[in-house]
Write a protein that holds these residues in place. Structure first.
Motif, PDB file in Angstrom:
ATOM      1  N   ALA A 164       0.857  -1.178   0.032  1.00 25.26           N
ATOM      2  CA  ALA A 164      -0.074  -0.202   0.183  1.00 25.26           C
ATOM      3  C   ALA A 164       0.919   1.268  -0.252  1.00 25.26           C
ATOM      4  CB  ALA A 164      -0.913  -0.187   1.247  1.00 25.26           C
ATOM      5  N   MET A 165       0.306   2.022  -0.429  1.00 17.76           N
ATOM      6  CA  MET A 165       1.017   3.365  -0.972  1.00 17.76           C
ATOM      7  C   MET A 165       0.305   4.470  -0.776  1.00 17.76           C
ATOM      8  SD  MET A 165       3.093   3.160  -4.520  1.00 17.76           S
ATOM      9  CE  MET A 165       3.741   1.499  -3.655  1.00 17.76           C
ATOM     10  N   ALA A 166       0.779   6.018   0.094  1.00 15.70           N
ATOM     11  CA  ALA A 166       0.132   6.669  -0.419  1.00 15.70           C
ATOM     12  C   ALA A 166       0.814   7.804  -0.650  1.00 15.70           C
ATOM     13  CB  ALA A 166      -0.926   6.815   0.573  1.00 15.70           C
ATOM     14  N   ALA A 167       0.273   9.367  -0.973  1.00  9.82           N
ATOM     15  CA  ALA A 167       1.210  10.312  -0.854  1.00  9.82           C
ATOM     16  C   ALA A 167       0.097  12.036  -1.061  1.00  9.82           C
ATOM     17  CB  ALA A 167       2.322  10.453  -1.936  1.00  9.82           C
ATOM     18  N   ASP A 168       0.564  12.958  -0.779  1.00 11.18           N
ATOM     19  CA  ASP A 168       0.359  13.946  -0.618  1.00 11.18           C
ATOM     20  C   ASP A 168      -0.273  14.868  -2.078  1.00 11.18           C
ATOM     21  OD1 ASP A 168       0.227  14.051   1.629  1.00 11.18           O
ATOM     22  OD2 ASP A 168       1.771  15.007   1.328  1.00 11.18           O
ATOM     23  N   LYS A 169       0.023  13.558  -3.138  1.00 13.27           N
ATOM     24  CA  LYS A 169       0.008  14.326  -4.464  1.00 13.27           C
ATOM     25  C   LYS A 169      -0.152  12.881  -5.725  1.00 13.27           C
ATOM     26  CE  LYS A 169       5.024  15.240  -4.867  1.00 13.27           C
ATOM     27  NZ  LYS A 169       6.415  16.468  -5.048  1.00 13.27           N
ATOM     28  N   PRO A 170      -0.450  12.710  -6.756  1.00 16.29           N
ATOM     29  CA  PRO A 170      -0.089  11.814  -6.883  1.00 16.29           C
ATOM     30  C   PRO A 170       1.076  11.134  -7.747  1.00 16.29           C
ATOM     31  CG  PRO A 170      -1.240  13.875  -8.827  1.00 16.29           C
ATOM     32  CD  PRO A 170      -1.332  14.922  -7.894  1.00 16.29           C
ATOM     33  N   LEU A 171       0.900   9.988  -7.361  1.00 19.71           N
ATOM     34  CA  LEU A 171       2.367   8.623  -7.468  1.00 19.71           C
ATOM     35  C   LEU A 171       3.211   8.976  -8.263  1.00 19.71           C
ATOM     36  CD1 LEU A 171       0.531   5.586  -6.059  1.00 19.71           C
ATOM     37  CD2 LEU A 171       1.313   6.917  -4.973  1.00 19.71           C
ATOM     38  N   LYS A 172       2.594   9.244  -9.700  1.00 17.80           N
ATOM     39  CA  LYS A 172       3.791   9.490 -11.112  1.00 17.80           C
ATOM     40  C   LYS A 172       4.429  11.713 -10.817  1.00 17.80           C
ATOM     41  CE  LYS A 172       0.039  11.798 -13.494  1.00 17.80           C
ATOM     42  NZ  LYS A 172      -0.825  11.498 -15.290  1.00 17.80           N
ATOM     43  N   GLU A 173       3.785  12.041  -9.819  1.00 17.57           N
ATOM     44  CA  GLU A 173       4.464  13.079 -10.147  1.00 17.57           C
ATOM     45  C   GLU A 173       5.562  12.954  -8.510  1.00 17.57           C
ATOM     46  OE1 GLU A 173       1.780  16.199  -8.769  1.00 17.57           O
ATOM     47  OE2 GLU A 173       0.279  16.236 -11.225  1.00 17.57           O
ATOM     48  N   LEU A 174       5.938  11.867  -7.856  1.00 16.06           N
ATOM     49  CA  LEU A 174       6.629  12.080  -7.024  1.00 16.06           C
ATOM     50  C   LEU A 174       8.439  11.600  -7.371  1.00 16.06           C
ATOM     51  CD1 LEU A 174       4.659   9.424  -4.315  1.00 16.06           C
ATOM     52  CD2 LEU A 174       4.878  11.990  -4.274  1.00 16.06           C
ATOM     53  N   ASP A 175       9.214  12.609  -6.593  1.00 10.39           N
ATOM     54  CA  ASP A 175      10.610  12.107  -6.625  1.00 10.39           C
ATOM     55  C   ASP A 175      10.793  10.684  -7.141  1.00 10.39           C
ATOM     56  OD1 ASP A 175      10.450  15.145  -6.960  1.00 10.39           O
ATOM     57  OD2 ASP A 175      11.423  15.849  -5.261  1.00 10.39           O
ATOM     58  N   GLN A 222      21.696  10.222  -8.718  1.00  4.70           N
ATOM     59  CA  GLN A 222      20.760  11.118  -8.411  1.00  4.70           C
ATOM     60  C   GLN A 222      21.352  10.578  -7.043  1.00  4.70           C
ATOM     61  OE1 GLN A 222      18.571  12.048  -9.154  1.00  4.70           O
ATOM     62  NE2 GLN A 222      18.305  11.781 -11.303  1.00  4.70           N
ATOM     63  N   GLU A 223      20.635  11.615  -5.844  1.00  2.05           N
ATOM     64  CA  GLU A 223      21.459  12.138  -4.775  1.00  2.05           C
ATOM     65  C   GLU A 223      20.484  11.076  -3.908  1.00  2.05           C
ATOM     66  OE1 GLU A 223      23.572  13.870  -2.705  1.00  2.05           O
ATOM     67  OE2 GLU A 223      24.490  13.938  -4.367  1.00  2.05           O
ATOM     68  N   VAL A 224      20.597   9.855  -2.728  1.00  9.11           N
ATOM     69  CA  VAL A 224      20.016   9.274  -1.885  1.00  9.11           C
ATOM     70  C   VAL A 224      18.975  10.108  -1.353  1.00  9.11           C
ATOM     71  CG1 VAL A 224      19.519   7.726  -1.133  1.00  9.11           C
ATOM     72  CG2 VAL A 224      21.332   7.399  -2.514  1.00  9.11           C
ATOM     73  N   THR A 225      18.349  10.427  -1.880  1.00  3.96           N
ATOM     74  CA  THR A 225      17.138  11.433   0.120  1.00  3.96           C
ATOM     75  C   THR A 225      16.086  10.738  -0.217  1.00  3.96           C
ATOM     76  OG1 THR A 225      17.968  12.981  -1.167  1.00  3.96           O
ATOM     77  CG2 THR A 225      16.171  13.868   0.176  1.00  3.96           C
ATOM     78  N   PRO A 226      15.507  10.062   0.783  1.00  4.61           N
ATOM     79  CA  PRO A 226      14.142   9.296   0.499  1.00  4.61           C
ATOM     80  C   PRO A 226      13.143  10.135   1.007  1.00  4.61           C
ATOM     81  CG  PRO A 226      15.766   8.608   2.996  1.00  4.61           C
ATOM     82  CD  PRO A 226      16.748  10.472   1.943  1.00  4.61           C
ATOM     83  N   ASP A 227      12.285  10.257   0.197  1.00  6.21           N
ATOM     84  CA  ASP A 227      10.950  11.031  -0.320  1.00  6.21           C
ATOM     85  C   ASP A 227      10.157  10.881   0.913  1.00  6.21           C
ATOM     86  OD1 ASP A 227       8.864  12.552  -1.206  1.00  6.21           O
ATOM     87  OD2 ASP A 227       9.245  11.678  -2.973  1.00  6.21           O
ATOM     88  N   LYS A 228       9.661  11.976   1.879  1.00  3.74           N
ATOM     89  CA  LYS A 228       8.971  12.124   2.813  1.00  3.74           C
ATOM     90  C   LYS A 228       7.926  11.905   2.520  1.00  3.74           C
ATOM     91  CE  LYS A 228      12.971  13.990   6.073  1.00  3.74           C
ATOM     92  NZ  LYS A 228      12.276  15.540   7.593  1.00  3.74           N
ATOM     93  N   SER A 229       7.742  12.725   1.753  1.00  2.00           N
ATOM     94  CA  SER A 229       6.121  12.819   1.001  1.00  2.00           C
ATOM     95  C   SER A 229       5.311  11.374   0.629  1.00  2.00           C
ATOM     96  CB  SER A 229       6.036  13.597   0.059  1.00  2.00           C
ATOM     97  OG  SER A 229       6.086  13.598  -1.099  1.00  2.00           O
ATOM     98  N   LEU A 230       6.079   9.929   0.373  1.00  2.00           N
ATOM     99  CA  LEU A 230       5.594   8.738   0.254  1.00  2.00           C
ATOM    100  C   LEU A 230       5.557   7.847   1.719  1.00  2.00           C
ATOM    101  CD1 LEU A 230       4.818   6.983  -1.677  1.00  2.00           C
ATOM    102  CD2 LEU A 230       7.803   5.959  -1.717  1.00  2.00           C
ATOM    103  N   ARG A 231       4.113   7.361   1.470  1.00  2.00           N
ATOM    104  CA  ARG A 231       3.993   6.240   2.456  1.00  2.00           C
ATOM    105  C   ARG A 231       3.865   5.681   1.943  1.00  2.00           C
ATOM    106  NH1 ARG A 231       1.606  11.505   3.447  1.00  2.00           N
ATOM    107  NH2 ARG A 231      -0.255  10.366   2.631  1.00  2.00           N
TER     108      ARG A 231
END
Length: 415
Positions: A82-93, A105-114
């Protein structure tokens, strides 16, 4: 998401083909797959739908005998994501970076993704859980349930926990089924620091440039548009039923030829590709049953027996993928024990060591079981190992768990 990505590539290839655009069944599937990333949430469950009897029969047919007890444990096993974010999934970094292979790519975990992953048995009991919330990971395991799943004695878990030293109490928490947490950003920073300590010279890892990526995508599109056919099977439980099928050897050959050009640039990933289609790939069509509700992808079923040339008529091993563009809320546990990167390495080594020595010892040279600590390290060896970027305390811990100089050196070089 790998299923969704593959489906999206397939759908893109279909819509690019003027002939396919005339087929209503293909259009339905294309539109449904194309909309997977439009929502802010998604949930998928892959489950073994085969009965214990079907699993045993499949094993007998293919020559890989499966015991009844193991078949009963495997039947109904599922993995839910299961995954959720504050914007459409296809727009997540996270997903944009996965598609952009033109450079590092710099390894930076996406805080907007759960995110949540759950491995469950047929009764719905969670055997392994992973959650990601606010760039922190949370893990919980039913160690005894996992051991029992593979047909071993759950009492082994208690034996391992009993013999663990005090400094590995976090491992005891894991074995006891408690939540543990990991700071993903800290782990990413530590990995970056470790890489920098080992070498100041860029490694020059090969990356997939945009032109090559485009060529590969177009080649795969061509394979699918030439080989995949669609058949509208009407309605089933309120859903549109479409059968997607393709000749197995033709698909394998097409994908193989599309990927072969990458073998020289990516020898580790593609260097061992077969020169031609393996003989055990069945020379017949294989099919996937796709179900759409309200124009959206709902589920798909696939019979694994189709992939075996030894499985004759009447032999089946069905698996199912259920999908939804809504997902349950993923929350962070409040009572998780925090683990560091060092804790993780110690835990993995300790569990492997205990397993290799059947609770009596650790690893000897080259991974052979041995009772007690490994051969003491000399000052020169300790200096060399710390020079590879591994902390002295961690080196001594590995040595106490049974690893010798060569074993620890190999681990330091790989890490």
């Amino acid at each position: 998401m790998p299923v969704a990505v593959c489906a999206s590539v397939l759908a893109a290839g279909l819509t690019a083909c003027g002939t396919v655009q005339q087929l209503s069944a293909a259009q339905k599937v294309s539109k449904a797959f194309g909309a997977i990333g439009d929502g802010t949430a998604a949930a998928a469950t892959i489950s073994v739908d085969a009965t214990p009897e079907q699993i045993v029969a499949f094993g007998n047919a293919t020559g890989d005998k499966v015991e009844q007890k193991s078949a009963e444990a495997l039947s109904g096993l599922s993995v839910s994501v299961a995954m959720a974010a504050d914007k459409p999934l296809k727009e997540l970094d996270t997903f944009k970076n996965a598609q952009n292979q033109g450079g590092s790519q710099e390894v930076t975990p996406d805080k907007s993704l759960r995110v949540s992953y759950v491995l469950s048995d047929k009764k719905g009991t969670a055997l392994l859980e992973y959650r990601q919330v606010d760039a922190k990971a949370f893990v919980r395991a039913d160690a005894k349930g996992l051991v029992k799943l593979v047909g071993e004695d759950p009492a082994q878990v208690d034996a391992i926990a009993k013999d663990l030293p005090a400094e590995l109490n976090p491992v005891k928490d894991v074995l006891a089924g408690k939540w543990v947490s990991l700071d993903l950003q800290e782990l990413a920073d530590a990995a970056k620091k470790s890489d920098g300590a080992k070498s100041t010279t860029p490694t020059g890892k090969p990356s997939l440039d945009p032109d090559t990526a485009k060529q590969l995508t177009n080649s795969l599109k061509d394979v699918f548009t030439r080989t995949v056919t669609f058949e509208d099977k009407g309605k089933a439980d309120g859903a549109d039923h479409v059968l997607m099928s393709a000749p197995a050897r033709d698909v394998f050959d097409g994908v193989l030829n599309a990927v072969k050009p990458l073998s020289a640039k990516f020898p580790e990933q593609f260097g061992k590709l077969p020169a031609k289609v393996p003989a055990d790939v069945p020379d017949r069509k294989i099919g996937v049953d796709v179900y759409l509700k309200g124009g959206k992808f709902s589920s798909a079923t696939f019979d694994l027996a189709q992939l075996s040339s030894k499985a004759g008529p009447g032999t089946a091993f069905p698996v199912k993928l259920a999908f939804s563009q809504s997902a349950p809320t993923v929350q962070a546990p409040t009572d998780a024990t925090k683990l560091t990167g060092e804790d993780i390495q110690n835990a993995v080594l300790s569990l492997a060591s205990a397993g290799a020595g059947a609770g009596k010892g650790g690893f000897g040279t080259s991974g052979k079981p041995q009772a007690g600590p490994g051969k003491p390290l000399t000052d020169a060896q300790l200096t060399e190992l710390t020079g590879l970027g591994m902390p002295k305390e961690q080196i001594l811990m590995f040595n106490q768990l049974g690893m010798g100089y060569e074993d620890i050196k190999g681990l330091a070089q790989e890490g």
